[in-house]
Design an enzyme around this catalytic site. Structure first.
Site, PDB file in Angstrom:
ATOM      1  N   ASP A  13       6.993  -0.833  -3.015  1.00 44.99           N
ATOM      2  CA  ASP A  13       5.829   0.060  -3.136  1.00 44.99           C
ATOM      3  C   ASP A  13       5.998   1.369  -2.379  1.00 44.99           C
ATOM      4  O   ASP A  13       5.029   1.961  -1.891  1.00 44.99           O
ATOM      5  CB  ASP A  13       4.544  -0.645  -2.656  1.00 44.99           C
ATOM      6  N   LYS A  16       8.558   4.461  -5.823  1.00 47.05           N
ATOM      7  CA  LYS A  16       9.735   4.606  -6.694  1.00 47.05           C
ATOM      8  C   LYS A  16       9.349   5.157  -8.055  1.00 47.05           C
ATOM      9  O   LYS A  16      10.033   6.005  -8.619  1.00 47.05           O
ATOM     10  CB  LYS A  16      10.426   3.235  -6.858  1.00 47.05           C
TER      11      LYS A  16
END
Ligand code: GDP
Ligand code: IMO
Ligand code: MG
Length: 425
Positions: A13, A16
């Site tokens: 998280d 990306k």
């Protein structure tokens, strides 16, 4: 032209999806190499929010071809849900998504086992997407590969074999009803018909694309600290989100990689169980969660939040050899008058000069912080490095110098335009 690899450098998280989406505008092929629908990669374009679980985040650029690699565990049900979701938002996916033939398939019974095993054993806090059980089958040579969907006899044989083993588990361990072969094979046959058009015969599609000079971006899911080998086992996922996974998960050579980019969130978060030395179970953690909207993109669970941890990031850098860093969510830190960065750990009062892989040790360490002044100025949307407050620049330099890796991208908001390309200024 060598491939660019984008990896999560922390516990997932990191942002990306946003960075892959931005970099995809200069790419021909975007490929996923590990994980499955446990991932939740968010891309915001204008007022639309796209959460991608299996399909590479390059899909929003219509000239990009997307590939799901052999290192992925693909849930066909989740895959078609995602295609429908994208088509519903006018994203044309026709002829743009391919699955390598040796990609493993997640069957409904993998999800069942994933959810049952969470209650009985040591709690990991998995996403419940069948990831662990599917990789277990892969290693036990009981898995179903995408190519098996072309041969009914093999499919029947493999489903029967896999179910046989699971029914023993269900009966003896979970005291649950067994999986019925006829309905499992019906489900498999139905999925086969739908998924076949996406499956390539050529397992070296990405390898060849790089050799042909096509611009290839490789998108990691999860993060290095969740790696099944290099994370704090068993509080990990079941794949290798690290650089080696990119090679085995697509069938490419290390020489085919031109650049490895670490995605680093400017603070730290973790979902699920497991050690997290800089976690702030207090107002600071709540503030980070609130300002950063730290809720899981896949499960909606609140993410645990804390200060940036450079000890774990140095370890992450050592095992991946990052060439550059894309730092995200710098805007979230705007309101804090001081910022802490963890630069070492202490165990029983003694400084540790390494990142302990043993989770019991990591649980006991005490983070040692450097305190930096905050900037108390909203940096959201800044796209020019020079416009950042001096304190924000110092925060970034501190990270670069500690890790000895240059920061090339700074994200100051979830939208495409809210991005600084450091070298362009
Ligand atoms: P991923 O799994 O690494 O792709 O990250 P997630 O999508 O699970 O979580 C990142 C969240 O942060 C998403 O909601 C993004 O829209 C959001 N995001 C990404 N970059 C930024 C940023 O620079 N600032 C802010 N405020 N949000 C960001
Ligand atoms: P993205 O790609 C954050 C975590 C789960 C759990 C552990 C094992 O969005 O960064 P699994 O379902 O993989 O067996 O769960 O890994 N996890 C993630 N945490 N981001 C992710 O993906 C994750 N995928 C799995 O919360 O702790
Ligand atoms: Mg995510």
């Amino acid at each position: 032209m060598n491939a660019i690899v984008v990896l999560g450098a922390q516990w997932g998280d990191e942002g990306k999806g946003k960075i892959v989406d931005i970099l995809s505008c200069d790419c021909d092929v975007v490929a996923r190499f590990q994980g499955g629908a446990n991932a939740g990669h968010t891309v915001i374009v204008k007022d639309e929010k796209y959460i991608l679980h299996l399909i590479p985040s390059g899909i929003l650029h219509d000239k990009v071809t997307c590939v799901i690699g052999n290192g992925v565990v693909l849930d066909p049900i989740a895959f078609f849900e995602e295609i429908e979701f994208l088509n519903g938002l006018n994203i044309d996916t026709d002829g743009r998504i391919f699955i390598l033939p040796n990609t493993q398939i997640i069957m409904p019974y993998h999800r069942l086992i994933d959810n049952l095993s969470e209650h009985k054993d040591q709690k990991i806090g998995t996403t419940g997407r069948g990831i662990g059980p599917a990789y277990t089958d892969k290693s036990a040579r009981l898995g179903i590969q995408a190519i098996d969907f072309f041969d009914e006899e093999i499919l029947r044989f493999k489903v029967a074999n896999s179910i046989k083993q699971k029914n023993v588990l269900l009966k003896n361990y979970y005291e649950q009803e067994s999986i019925n072969f006829d309905s499992a094979i019906c489900e498999a046959m139905d999925l086969a018909e739908r998924i076949k058009p996406y499956v390539l015969k050529d397992s070296l599609f990405v390898n060849n694309a790089i050799a042909q000079g096509r611009r290839v971006l490789i998108e990691g899911a999860q993060g290095a600290l969740l790696d099944v080998d290099h994370g704090n086992y068993p509080f990990v996922t079941s794949s290798n989100p690290t650089i080696g996974g990119a090679l085995t998960g697509l069938g490419i050579s290390p020489k085919a990689i031109g650049e490895t980019i670490a995605i680093v969130k400017s603070y730290a978060t973790r979902v699920g169980e497991g050690p997290f030395p800089t976690e702030q179970k207090n107002e600071i953690g709540e503030q980070l969660r609130k300002i950063g909207s730290e809720f899981g993109a896949t499960t909606g669970r609140p993410r645990r939040c804390g200060w940036l941890d450079l000890v774990s990031l140095r370890y992450s850098t050592q095992i991946n050899g990052y060439d550059s860093i894309a730092i995200t969510k710098l805007d979230v830190l705007s309101e804090f008058s001081e910022l802490k960065i963890c630069t070492s750990y202490k165990l029983n009062g003694i400084v540790l000069d390494y990142f302990p892989i043993d989770y019991k040790t990591l649980e006991k360490v005490e983070p040692v912080y450097s305190v930096l002044p905050g900037w108390k100025l909203n940096v959201r949307g800044i796209s020019n490095y020079d416009e950042l407050p001096i304190e924000a620049k110092k925060y970034l330099s501190f990270i670069e110098e500690f890790l000895n890796v240059p920061i090339r991208i700074v994200s100051t908001g979830s939208e495409r335009s809210e991005t600084i390309f450091v070298n362009d200024n």
